[in-house]
Design an enzyme around this catalytic site. Sequence first.
Site, PDB file in Angstrom:
ATOM      1  CG  MET A 135      43.564  56.746 -32.349  1.00  0.00           C
ATOM      2  SD  MET A 135      42.678  57.231 -30.846  1.00  0.00           S
ATOM      3  CE  MET A 135      41.855  58.723 -31.407  1.00  0.00           C
ATOM      4  CB  CYS A 136      37.739  55.898 -35.849  1.00  0.00           C
ATOM      5  SG  CYS A 136      38.002  54.296 -34.954  1.00  0.00           S
ATOM      6  NE  ARG A 137      40.829  60.898 -37.059  1.00  0.00           N
ATOM      7  CZ  ARG A 137      41.188  62.034 -36.351  1.00  0.00           C
ATOM      8  NH1 ARG A 137      41.515  63.210 -36.637  1.00  0.00           N
ATOM      9  NH2 ARG A 137      41.511  61.864 -34.918  1.00  0.00           N
ATOM     10  CG  ASN A 176      38.307  59.460 -32.943  1.00  0.00           C
ATOM     11  OD1 ASN A 176      39.226  58.918 -32.690  1.00  0.00           O
ATOM     12  ND2 ASN A 176      38.420  60.858 -33.222  1.00  0.00           N
TER      13      ASN A 176
END
Length: 285
Positions: A1-3, A115
């Site tokens: 995942m990411c932001r 994301n």
Amino acid sequence: MCRHLAYVGPEEPLGRLLVAPPHGLHRQSWAPRRQRYGTVNADGFGVGWYAAGDPVPARYRRAGPIWADQSFADLARVVRTRALLAAVRDATLAGPDAEAAAAPFAAGTWLFSHNGAVAGWPGSLSGSVRSLPAEDLLTLEARNDSAFVWALVLNRLRAGHAEGRALADTVLEVASAAPASRLNLLLTDGATVAATAWGDTLWYLARPDGGTVVASEPYDDAPEWREVPDRTLLVASRAAVRLTPLRDAAPGAPPAAGDPPASSGPPAPADPFVPVPAPAEEHRP
């Protein structure tokens, strides 16, 4: 995942948006508050921004964590912009692409970030390979799911689709092939921001000074932040924010939380955009 985070508005330093806020993207790299999958975003980061008089954005990307890069700290302090897109990365799978796998991806005036994760990657999207020109496949910037999703979006943009439509159609295509995917996409051309909420959190802030921020999660506790419902397309400018629900066209995909039960009546139209009531379409204090 990411932001990730995108901004359009009055000119200000990168650091005021990414580093200075108490829960900014810099802090979200090790202490996100609303991230549903993964805990630390230390597998790379990037920021793309637009300089005055130049429609093509610059990018600064690295393979390591944002907190370990002292050059970025200096850059963020002095570089000013009216629009940016930035991301911190938690890799879905290990790979050799280093900073090439870090968002934002770019082409022409566009910056893009993903994301989430494509379920069953790469086999689940083998059918989508045939929709892309060979040149696009051979010039993929990285060999991860986000780079491939960007290729699908970019193919639509180059065909003349509006930014929001390109994101929406890509999300529905990928979700149809891989229903468990999480597809929060973020795209800007320096004047507008388009985004999708599909499987993870998305928020926006319409600031009193005319700036608009779209982010995975709020960077502070200001009450003006608004959460975007799951399975929604957002299109924002400095003047307004428009939210449009995305109709789920993916056979067998699980309904989003709060979705009404399926109707036994005639099938709905194929258009993935469903108008929302007028008071909810736009927000600007």
